[in-house]
Design a protein around this motif. Structure first.
Motif, short mmCIF file in Angstrom:
data_model
loop_
_atom_site.label_atom_id
_atom_site.label_comp_id
_atom_site.label_asym_id
_atom_site.label_seq_id
_atom_site.Cartn_x
_atom_site.Cartn_y
_atom_site.Cartn_z
N ARG A 16 0.85 -1.18 0.00
CA ARG A 16 0.00 0.00 0.00
C ARG A 16 0.89 1.23 0.00
O ARG A 16 1.71 1.40 0.90
N TYR A 67 -4.64 3.77 8.97
CA TYR A 67 -4.44 2.67 9.91
C TYR A 67 -5.74 2.39 10.67
O TYR A 67 -6.49 3.32 11.00
N ILE A 68 -5.95 1.11 10.94
CA ILE A 68 -7.20 0.71 11.61
C ILE A 68 -7.13 1.05 13.10
O ILE A 68 -6.11 0.80 13.76
N GLY A 113 -1.80 -1.94 14.62
CA GLY A 113 -0.59 -1.26 14.14
C GLY A 113 -0.22 -1.86 12.80
O GLY A 113 -1.08 -2.39 12.08
N ASP A 114 1.07 -1.81 12.45
CA ASP A 114 1.50 -2.35 11.15
C ASP A 114 1.79 -3.85 11.30
O ASP A 114 2.81 -4.24 11.86
N ALA A 115 0.87 -4.66 10.80
CA ALA A 115 0.98 -6.11 11.00
C ALA A 115 2.22 -6.67 10.31
O ALA A 115 2.89 -7.56 10.86
#
Ligand SMILES: O=P(O)(O)OC[C@H]1O[C@H](OP(=O)(O)OP(=O)(O)O)[C@H](O)[C@@H]1O
Ligand SMILES: O=c1cc[nH]c(=O)[nH]1
Ligand SMILES: [Mg+2]
Length: 208
Positions: free
Chosen positions: A103, A192-193, A198-200
């Protein structure tokens, strides 16, 4: 689109543990794989079986075997790789189709960069795995690609889904089934969710 949020107590417990800010890389990997197995159990509930006769120690017995379509698992690089072993635990004979999509951090648009797909996709159930469904762009781009190559029966397994991503996926691919361990609140201004994980990808690979 069929959406199933898996409500099993083990799923609720494990997704909760996964959210801890101080989680270790090892624990994040382990929980991700375990959750992937639990989602796979749910997502394979509708596989058809057929009765066949086999010889056992006490004579011929009729048993049930999974019939029909074969499966390909589709991890979306990188973070989807964290779910692969968990899916393979229940579907050890499945072919693997790897798709690379990242992304773009500024535009949030998906950028495809790799694909190596199993043969005869039209005869297979494709199970796409990625821990995060945020805007939905990466999942939609992956499913676009799978359909272009003939896939007709597609299930998506994610750990955390944002409402924005669910709506976008339902619009783009209403025929797809989505299984998620959690549906979170919303996206922040960086896509970001929230509350999310966080950043998986970074957590799974130990980057950053
Ligand atoms: O729904 P979207 O808005 O498309 O966001 C979700 C995507 O973002 C993350 O991948 P990322 O681009 O960080 O790549 P990585 O897995 O290599 O870290 C995640 O693993 C999804 O693939
Ligand atoms: O919250 C998010 C959104 C996209 N990708 C992630 O890893 N986490
Ligand atoms: Mg990432």
């Amino acid at each position: 689109m069929k959406l199933l949020q898996v409500k099993h107590p083990l799923v609720k417990h494990k997704i909760g543990l996964l959210r801890a800010a101080d989680i270790s890389t090892k624990q994040f990997r382990q929980l991700t794989a375990e959750l992937a197995s639990l989602l796979t159990y749910e997502a394979t509930k509708d596989l058809l079986t057929e009765t066949v006769s086999i010889e056992t120690w006490s004579g011929a017995v009729e048993i049930e075997q999974i019939q029909g379509k074969k499966v390909t698992i589709v991890p979306i690089l990188r973070a989807g790789l964290g779910m692969l072993d968990g899916v393979l635990e229940l579907l050890p004979n499945a072919r693997i189709s790897v798709v690379g999509v990242y992304r773009d951090e500024a535009t949030l648009q998906p950028v495809p960069y790799f694909q190596k797909l199993a043969a005869n996709l039209e005869q297979r159930i494709a199970i796409v795995v990625d821990p995060m469904l945020a805007t939905g762009g990466s999942m939609i781009a992956t499913i676009d690609l799978l359909k272009q190559q003939g896939a007709k029966h597609i299930k998506a397994l994610v750990l955390v889904a944002a409402p924005e991503g669910i709506n976008a996926l339902a619009q783009a691919h209403p025929d797809v089934e989505l299984y998620t361990a959690a549906t979170d609140r919303c996206l922040n201004e960086h896509g970001y969710i929230l509350p999310g994980l966080g950043d998986a990808g970074d957590k799974l690979f130990g980057t950053k």
